[in-house]
Design a protein around this motif. Sequence first.
Motif, PDB file in Angstrom:
ATOM      1  N   THR A 108       0.839  -1.189   0.000  1.00  0.00           N
ATOM      2  CA  THR A 108       0.000   0.000   0.000  1.00  0.00           C
ATOM      3  C   THR A 108       0.876   1.242   0.000  1.00  0.00           C
ATOM      4  O   THR A 108       2.009   1.215   0.477  1.00  0.00           O
ATOM      5  CB  THR A 108      -0.923   0.038   1.237  1.00  0.00           C
ATOM      6  OG1 THR A 108      -0.123  -0.027   2.420  1.00  0.00           O
ATOM      7  CG2 THR A 108      -1.901  -1.119   1.220  1.00  0.00           C
ATOM      8  N   TRP A 109       0.348   2.326  -0.534  1.00  0.00           N
ATOM      9  CA  TRP A 109       1.091   3.574  -0.545  1.00  0.00           C
ATOM     10  C   TRP A 109       0.134   4.728  -0.771  1.00  0.00           C
ATOM     11  O   TRP A 109      -1.052   4.536  -1.062  1.00  0.00           O
ATOM     12  CB  TRP A 109       2.188   3.553  -1.605  1.00  0.00           C
ATOM     13  CG  TRP A 109       1.736   3.576  -3.032  1.00  0.00           C
ATOM     14  CD1 TRP A 109       1.639   4.651  -3.859  1.00  0.00           C
ATOM     15  CD2 TRP A 109       1.317   2.451  -3.820  1.00  0.00           C
ATOM     16  NE1 TRP A 109       1.197   4.286  -5.099  1.00  0.00           N
ATOM     17  CE2 TRP A 109       0.993   2.925  -5.102  1.00  0.00           C
ATOM     18  CE3 TRP A 109       1.192   1.085  -3.553  1.00  0.00           C
ATOM     19  CZ2 TRP A 109       0.547   2.091  -6.118  1.00  0.00           C
ATOM     20  CZ3 TRP A 109       0.752   0.257  -4.561  1.00  0.00           C
ATOM     21  CH2 TRP A 109       0.437   0.761  -5.823  1.00  0.00           C
ATOM     22  N   TYR A 158      -5.842  -2.876  -8.492  1.00  0.00           N
ATOM     23  CA  TYR A 158      -5.560  -2.388  -7.150  1.00  0.00           C
ATOM     24  C   TYR A 158      -6.732  -2.705  -6.237  1.00  0.00           C
ATOM     25  O   TYR A 158      -7.874  -2.336  -6.519  1.00  0.00           O
ATOM     26  CB  TYR A 158      -5.297  -0.881  -7.164  1.00  0.00           C
ATOM     27  CG  TYR A 158      -4.108  -0.481  -8.000  1.00  0.00           C
ATOM     28  CD1 TYR A 158      -2.823  -0.870  -7.630  1.00  0.00           C
ATOM     29  CD2 TYR A 158      -4.267   0.266  -9.161  1.00  0.00           C
ATOM     30  CE1 TYR A 158      -1.733  -0.518  -8.393  1.00  0.00           C
ATOM     31  CE2 TYR A 158      -3.169   0.619  -9.933  1.00  0.00           C
ATOM     32  CZ  TYR A 158      -1.908   0.222  -9.541  1.00  0.00           C
ATOM     33  OH  TYR A 158      -0.818   0.569 -10.305  1.00  0.00           O
ATOM     34  N   TYR A 192      -7.134  -1.474  -3.318  1.00  0.00           N
ATOM     35  CA  TYR A 192      -7.511  -0.147  -2.833  1.00  0.00           C
ATOM     36  C   TYR A 192      -7.080   0.856  -3.885  1.00  0.00           C
ATOM     37  O   TYR A 192      -5.945   0.808  -4.359  1.00  0.00           O
ATOM     38  CB  TYR A 192      -6.817   0.213  -1.512  1.00  0.00           C
ATOM     39  CG  TYR A 192      -6.868  -0.854  -0.456  1.00  0.00           C
ATOM     40  CD1 TYR A 192      -8.046  -1.511  -0.153  1.00  0.00           C
ATOM     41  CD2 TYR A 192      -5.719  -1.213   0.237  1.00  0.00           C
ATOM     42  CE1 TYR A 192      -8.090  -2.497   0.810  1.00  0.00           C
ATOM     43  CE2 TYR A 192      -5.749  -2.192   1.211  1.00  0.00           C
ATOM     44  CZ  TYR A 192      -6.940  -2.837   1.485  1.00  0.00           C
ATOM     45  OH  TYR A 192      -6.969  -3.806   2.441  1.00  0.00           O
ATOM     46  N   THR A 235      -4.990   6.319  -0.495  1.00  0.00           N
ATOM     47  CA  THR A 235      -4.403   4.982  -0.352  1.00  0.00           C
ATOM     48  C   THR A 235      -4.597   4.193  -1.634  1.00  0.00           C
ATOM     49  O   THR A 235      -5.684   4.167  -2.196  1.00  0.00           O
ATOM     50  CB  THR A 235      -5.057   4.198   0.807  1.00  0.00           C
ATOM     51  OG1 THR A 235      -5.011   4.978   1.986  1.00  0.00           O
ATOM     52  CG2 THR A 235      -4.329   2.881   1.034  1.00  0.00           C
ATOM     53  N   ARG A 236      -3.530   3.561  -2.072  1.00  0.00           N
ATOM     54  CA  ARG A 236      -3.615   2.622  -3.187  1.00  0.00           C
ATOM     55  C   ARG A 236      -2.830   1.378  -2.782  1.00  0.00           C
ATOM     56  O   ARG A 236      -1.854   1.461  -2.053  1.00  0.00           O
ATOM     57  CB  ARG A 236      -3.032   3.228  -4.460  1.00  0.00           C
ATOM     58  CG  ARG A 236      -3.070   2.279  -5.659  1.00  0.00           C
ATOM     59  CD  ARG A 236      -2.550   2.956  -6.912  1.00  0.00           C
ATOM     60  NE  ARG A 236      -3.482   3.968  -7.372  1.00  0.00           N
ATOM     61  CZ  ARG A 236      -3.195   4.887  -8.291  1.00  0.00           C
ATOM     62  NH1 ARG A 236      -1.987   4.929  -8.828  1.00  0.00           N
ATOM     63  NH2 ARG A 236      -4.093   5.759  -8.669  1.00  0.00           N
ATOM     64  N   GLY A 237      -3.277   0.231  -3.257  1.00  0.00           N
ATOM     65  CA  GLY A 237      -2.568  -0.989  -2.903  1.00  0.00           C
ATOM     66  C   GLY A 237      -2.936  -2.146  -3.796  1.00  0.00           C
ATOM     67  O   GLY A 237      -4.002  -2.147  -4.430  1.00  0.00           O
TER      68      GLY A 237
END
Length: 611
Positions: A112-113, A172, A174, A179-181
Amino acid sequence: MGNYEEEKVSGGMDRRSFFKLGGLTAGVVAFAGMAGCAPQQEMANTGGDNETVAARVPYAVYDTDILMIGGGYGASFAMNEACKVGQNVLVVDKAPYGFGGAFGMNFDIMNTWVPGAYYETEEEVPGTKKIRNEALYAKTGVQNEVEVNPDVVCANWGEILSDRKEDGTPNYIYDFPTTRGFEHSMTRHWSDHFRAKDYVTVHDRTMITDLIIEDGRCLGAVGLHLPTGEYRVYRAKVTLTAAGGCTQFYGWNSTSPTTNNVCDNTADVEMALLRHGGKIANAEFGSYDMMGVFPRSFTASEGSMVGADSVHSGDLMDVDGTYLKDYPEIAEKELLGTQAGVIQAVSIVVDAGKGTENGGVYLDCKPESLSTMRWMYQRNAALLKEKFGFDFTEQPVEVVPEMYEHGGEPITDENAMCVDAEGLFCVRANAGSEGGMMNITNRRMGRYAMKKALEYLATYEESEAVTYEGVAAEIERLEDLRTRQIEGSLRPITVRRNIQHACAESGRPSRSVEVLETAKAELDRIMNEDIPKMACADDSLVSNADWKDAIEVVNLLDIARLSVEASLAREESRDALIRPEYPETDDANWKCALAYTRAEDGTLSYEKIPY
């Protein structure tokens, strides 16, 4: 091709030749070398004039510019920084390399980032509400290119990102503004990538048991090669610790602790620093998800069970079938939107008498709910139905807070260097009240700690007088644990379980004074009564699991005592630490780290260090 060491002593000499040369009584022979360089051979006099067992036990000595303790998530990003500039690194990993810690779940790490989190100045880096070293946190966030597009970084390290949309772009799990992951991260490719580097030498299955610290300076570490029982002394100009957080002291679910973390993470490096008089902070904090699945004997594990992380908290319900999201107090405070908030919401339900007998709640696993969960939970539910006949979709499942990360890290300066040991850089140095390292923080800290270590290395000056006398003392300690014979002895595994039973309640998020005082008394009893009686079943050097347990138990007891005593001292509730007698957060008195030191008699004391 990179260097992957397992049974060889540096310099190409095998173990049979090594022991033939050194013998068991002929002193200490050293074989010193570093990744990518021709080995040196010399006689080591590390024991000085001490008449100790070290004078009779041979051990290998390795010299390196940079020693990396741990080979997981944060270590990977640190190694990458060293490889960029052609710097050799010797990596020591307690597990088989690529299979340790959360990294060792291997088939489904979730990355995640924050999209677009690239900052030119420290002032641009968003602040945090957590207790942590804000100055260090800001410095680690500057020009952090891996946060812009981590899937590209992972692809460059060998991953294919198998979960894809029809148009071929990554899917992804999320994809929010903040937030993306993605799932299905295969970290085994990462370890293969670095193992193949000429700059990296890996010594795996090697447990670090002590740090070599003289005159406030870290000069390396002492290790034990677990398959052979060979002692290893690592002399390093710079040492980085990236060994992960310890959770193995928390609870007992008939087959395992209530944690998804691996058995190898036992705070070995941090507790070695504690024994040297160093300060360890934030041991009262932990990170939890609702994945401690019951009925009993279903081991709590993110990788092999079904549970609810904070993203799926809408499926949690109380004993009457009321969803937590429908509790007015929980909805008003929007607790289900954060990880710590979910734990606070569960505590509200449990304290109201609407929880389970094991201090948890229920997870709705009906098919429509299960279909929205992470891929691996769906996979595990199918496997458990197929193999054991347990159908998660037929009834709600009891889940309790499992601790997947834990605080208890050295106090560092703004360069991520330990304030008590010059030359010791800490990848896990800024967890604070978060109670552990998220993968975002691991990436930041891994890169930053190595950058600062390289700067330190560029100006490194050898100490004028180095004795390495601590090596002899450490080998004597380990030999005592291996060979001691005590009438009416306790096996190390028994003492380990006693610690875990003592912390079954005191490691939960909600910790009352009564629970903590009961745990403290039992841990003090274990220190005074059980540890002196602890002995191995045999004194074998080769793959002696009892010996490994004995070394780890000493560390587990210290980290457990730190956790309990720091929890008692912190008279407030904050994040996932909930004190029923002190329900409010008190920044005026407690917005600080509780930095503990240990006296020789085991007594713990702390000082407040403001962040």
